[in-house]
Design a protein around this motif. Structure first.
Motif, short mmCIF file in Angstrom:
data_model
loop_
_atom_site.label_atom_id
_atom_site.label_comp_id
_atom_site.label_asym_id
_atom_site.label_seq_id
_atom_site.Cartn_x
_atom_site.Cartn_y
_atom_site.Cartn_z
N TYR A 273 4.32 -15.97 11.48
CA TYR A 273 3.78 -14.82 10.76
C TYR A 273 2.32 -15.05 10.41
CZ TYR A 273 3.39 -10.99 7.43
OH TYR A 273 2.98 -9.84 6.79
N ALA A 274 2.03 -16.21 9.82
CA ALA A 274 0.66 -16.49 9.40
C ALA A 274 -0.29 -16.53 10.59
CB ALA A 274 0.61 -17.82 8.64
N GLY A 275 0.19 -17.05 11.72
CA GLY A 275 -0.65 -17.07 12.91
C GLY A 275 -0.91 -15.68 13.46
N ALA A 276 0.08 -14.81 13.33
CA ALA A 276 -0.05 -13.46 13.89
C ALA A 276 -0.84 -12.52 13.00
CB ALA A 276 1.34 -12.88 14.16
N ASP B 113 0.42 2.64 7.16
CA ASP B 113 -0.54 1.90 7.99
C ASP B 113 -0.30 0.39 7.95
OD1 ASP B 113 -2.58 2.05 9.87
OD2 ASP B 113 -4.10 1.52 8.39
N LEU B 114 0.95 -0.03 7.90
CA LEU B 114 1.26 -1.45 7.98
C LEU B 114 1.20 -1.93 9.42
CD1 LEU B 114 4.22 -1.59 5.46
CD2 LEU B 114 2.01 -2.69 5.17
N GLU B 115 1.04 -3.23 9.58
CA GLU B 115 0.92 -3.82 10.91
C GLU B 115 2.20 -4.53 11.30
OE1 GLU B 115 -3.82 -4.87 11.08
OE2 GLU B 115 -2.47 -6.27 10.07
N VAL B 116 2.58 -4.37 12.56
CA VAL B 116 3.70 -5.09 13.16
C VAL B 116 3.16 -5.85 14.36
CG1 VAL B 116 5.94 -4.92 14.29
CG2 VAL B 116 5.38 -3.37 12.42
N ALA B 117 3.30 -7.16 14.34
CA ALA B 117 2.79 -7.99 15.43
C ALA B 117 3.96 -8.56 16.23
CB ALA B 117 1.93 -9.12 14.89
N LEU B 118 3.75 -8.67 17.53
CA LEU B 118 4.73 -9.25 18.44
C LEU B 118 4.17 -10.56 18.96
CD1 LEU B 118 5.50 -6.01 20.50
CD2 LEU B 118 6.68 -6.82 18.44
N VAL C 90 -2.52 -37.42 1.10
CA VAL C 90 -2.43 -35.96 1.03
C VAL C 90 -1.67 -35.56 -0.22
CG1 VAL C 90 -1.52 -33.89 2.13
CG2 VAL C 90 -2.51 -35.71 3.52
N GLY C 91 -2.30 -34.75 -1.06
CA GLY C 91 -1.63 -34.24 -2.25
C GLY C 91 -1.17 -32.81 -2.10
N ARG C 92 -1.78 -32.07 -1.17
CA ARG C 92 -1.42 -30.67 -0.98
C ARG C 92 -0.67 -30.53 0.35
NH1 ARG C 92 -4.40 -27.04 -4.25
NH2 ARG C 92 -5.89 -28.15 -5.59
N LEU C 93 0.59 -30.13 0.25
CA LEU C 93 1.46 -30.06 1.42
C LEU C 93 2.27 -28.78 1.38
CD1 LEU C 93 2.91 -31.35 3.92
CD2 LEU C 93 4.47 -32.42 2.28
N ALA C 94 2.34 -28.09 2.52
CA ALA C 94 3.21 -26.92 2.69
C ALA C 94 4.24 -27.24 3.76
CB ALA C 94 2.40 -25.69 3.09
N LEU C 95 5.50 -26.97 3.47
CA LEU C 95 6.59 -27.10 4.42
C LEU C 95 7.15 -25.70 4.66
CD1 LEU C 95 8.37 -30.29 3.05
CD2 LEU C 95 6.75 -30.12 4.94
N ALA C 96 7.04 -25.23 5.90
CA ALA C 96 7.36 -23.83 6.18
C ALA C 96 8.33 -23.71 7.35
CB ALA C 96 6.08 -23.06 6.51
N ALA C 97 9.16 -22.69 7.28
CA ALA C 97 9.94 -22.32 8.45
C ALA C 97 8.99 -21.89 9.56
CB ALA C 97 10.90 -21.18 8.10
N ASP C 98 9.39 -22.14 10.82
CA ASP C 98 8.50 -21.78 11.92
C ASP C 98 8.24 -20.28 11.98
OD1 ASP C 98 11.14 -21.29 12.70
OD2 ASP C 98 10.81 -21.89 14.77
N ALA C 99 9.18 -19.48 11.46
CA ALA C 99 8.93 -18.04 11.42
C ALA C 99 7.78 -17.71 10.47
CB ALA C 99 10.20 -17.29 10.99
N VAL C 100 7.63 -18.48 9.40
CA VAL C 100 6.54 -18.25 8.45
C VAL C 100 5.20 -18.60 9.10
CG1 VAL C 100 5.52 -19.02 6.27
CG2 VAL C 100 7.96 -18.50 6.41
N THR C 101 5.13 -19.73 9.80
CA THR C 101 3.87 -20.08 10.46
C THR C 101 3.58 -19.12 11.62
OG1 THR C 101 5.07 -21.80 11.71
CG2 THR C 101 3.82 -22.49 9.77
N ALA D 273 -0.79 -10.28 18.21
CA ALA D 273 -0.84 -11.46 17.34
C ALA D 273 -2.18 -12.15 17.51
CB ALA D 273 0.29 -12.41 17.69
N VAL D 274 -2.83 -12.47 16.40
CA VAL D 274 -4.13 -13.15 16.47
C VAL D 274 -3.97 -14.57 16.99
CG1 VAL D 274 -6.10 -13.96 15.11
CG2 VAL D 274 -5.10 -11.72 14.65
N GLY D 275 -2.93 -15.27 16.52
CA GLY D 275 -2.72 -16.65 16.92
C GLY D 275 -1.25 -16.99 16.96
N ASP D 276 -0.95 -18.25 17.24
CA ASP D 276 0.42 -18.71 17.39
C ASP D 276 0.85 -19.51 16.15
OD1 ASP D 276 -0.69 -21.26 17.59
OD2 ASP D 276 -0.36 -21.44 19.75
N PRO D 277 2.06 -20.09 16.15
CA PRO D 277 2.52 -20.81 14.95
C PRO D 277 1.64 -22.00 14.55
CG PRO D 277 4.40 -20.20 16.27
CD PRO D 277 3.19 -19.85 17.09
#
Length: 343
Positions: free
Chosen positions: A128-131, A267-272, A115-126, A303-307
């Motif tokens: 966010y991306a899931g939501a 018109d920004l979105e806030v997800a829970l 693997v050459g492409r790797l992202a290391l993220a805080a769980d809050a970031v994932t 939220a569309v998805g989870d972490p």
């Protein structure tokens, strides 16, 4: 990407470790067939019930690799996949305890999985991306603890997530602790007590005088406190005024955290997202009112998805060179192949 590629998402938290293999570059949006944001289709996954160890040096990279590499090889083998285009790891404590992961994982995954492409993220970031995917807005992730994260795609804004002693205001642990305090007040005959909550505390924990011994020595004290939050919600739904007041204050704290991180704009979105919001109307009704007051220009969306979904979204975007979420040390770190790399 012109063709579908294989990506791996990892979600490491207090409840365990989840690893998922997906194809990225699938045409379409969210469907019942499993296509999520960015055209990511889940193929297979592995779940470990025990969390990755942490020590004085932070999250144990060796322990994570002992699980991750064989699981990834098994997922790839069962899917008949040849190689991974990218991997994204979301981990609780990444911002403060992720030094070993950031130092070890890029080289280890390159050697073991190519693997050459790797992202290391805080769980809050994932989370966010899931939501919300890669759109600007704000996400409140709440369960035992609570953290709010927002972005205008130029940088991250964070509120709370400081643990049950310093913050996590409005979280499951916060609600449970407030409910047990009200129960003890009723036990003592002090003002602010709730007979309903005292009855539930006795049913769950036994004699009130034994509560300190059951709570204070426990390493998992926040989770024990949070286990009482549904009892507060049940008492609130039954009309107990003290419980209603606790949930109203929790809703205020959650809305304040969301307002602190939500970028300016219309018109920004806030997800829970997170288990806390499964408590239903006793919490959600006052929360909707608080959000309308604190963020009148924003829309609350599911939220569309989870972490884990979020980790796959990040991996797919990294593979396609379309990652728009802000790269920020401790929040979202990425490595990509150098021009001379073959991966």
């Amino acid at each position: 990407m012109s063709t579908a590629a294989w990506v791996l998402g990892v979600d490491s938290g207090g409840s365990g470790l989840r690893i998922a293999l997906a194809t990225a570059g699938v045409e379409g949006g969210v469907t019942e067939g499993g296509v999520t944001q960015g055209g990511v289709r889940l193929v297979d996954s592995v779940v470990f019930g025990e969390p990755v160890r942490t020590g004085a040096g932070g999250i144990d990279a060796g322990h994570l690799l002992q699980r991750l590499v064989p699981a990834a090889e098994g997922l790839l083998g069962r899917a008949g996949a040849d190689r991974l285009a990218a991997v994204a790891v979301g981990a609780a404590g990444m911002a403060t305890l992720g030094g070993d992961l950031r130092a070890t994982l890029p080289g280890a995954l390159r050697r073991s999985l190519g693997v050459g492409r790797l992202a290391l993220a805080a769980d809050a970031v994932t989370a966010y991306a899931g939501a919300l995917g890669q759109r600007p807005g704000a996400v409140v992730a709440a369960g035992t603890g609570l953290i709010a994260l927002g972005t205008d795609l130029s940088g991250w804004r964070r509120a709370d997530g400081w643990g049950h002693l310093l913050g996590d205001c409005g979280s499951g642990a916060w609600i449970g602790r407030a409910g047990l305090e009200a129960a003890m007040r009723a036990h003592d005959g002090r003002r602010g007590g709730s007979a309903a909550l005292l009855a539930r505390a006795e049913a769950v924990f036994g004699p009130p005088a034994t509560l300190p011994g059951q709570l204070y020595p426990r390493a998992d004290r926040p989770a024990v406190l949070a286990s009482f939050a549904p009892e507060v919600a049940r008492c609130g739904a039954a009309g107990d005024p003290v419980s209603v007041g606790i949930l109203a204050r929790a809703a205020g704290h959650i809305a304040e955290a969301a307002a602190a991180v939500c970028p300016p704009g219309e018109d920004l979105e806030v997800a829970l997202t997170g288990g806390l919001f499964k408590m239903g109307d006793p919490l959600l009704l006052p929360l909707r009112a608080e959000l309308a007051e604190h963020l009148p220009y924003a829309r609350t969306v599911p939220a569309v998805g989870d972490p884990l979904d979020g980790a796959l979204v990040v991996a797919a975007a990294l593979a396609a060179d379309t990652l728009r979420l802000p790269r920020e040390p401790g929040m979202l770190d990425t490595t990509t192949p150098q021009p001379t790399d073959r991966t």
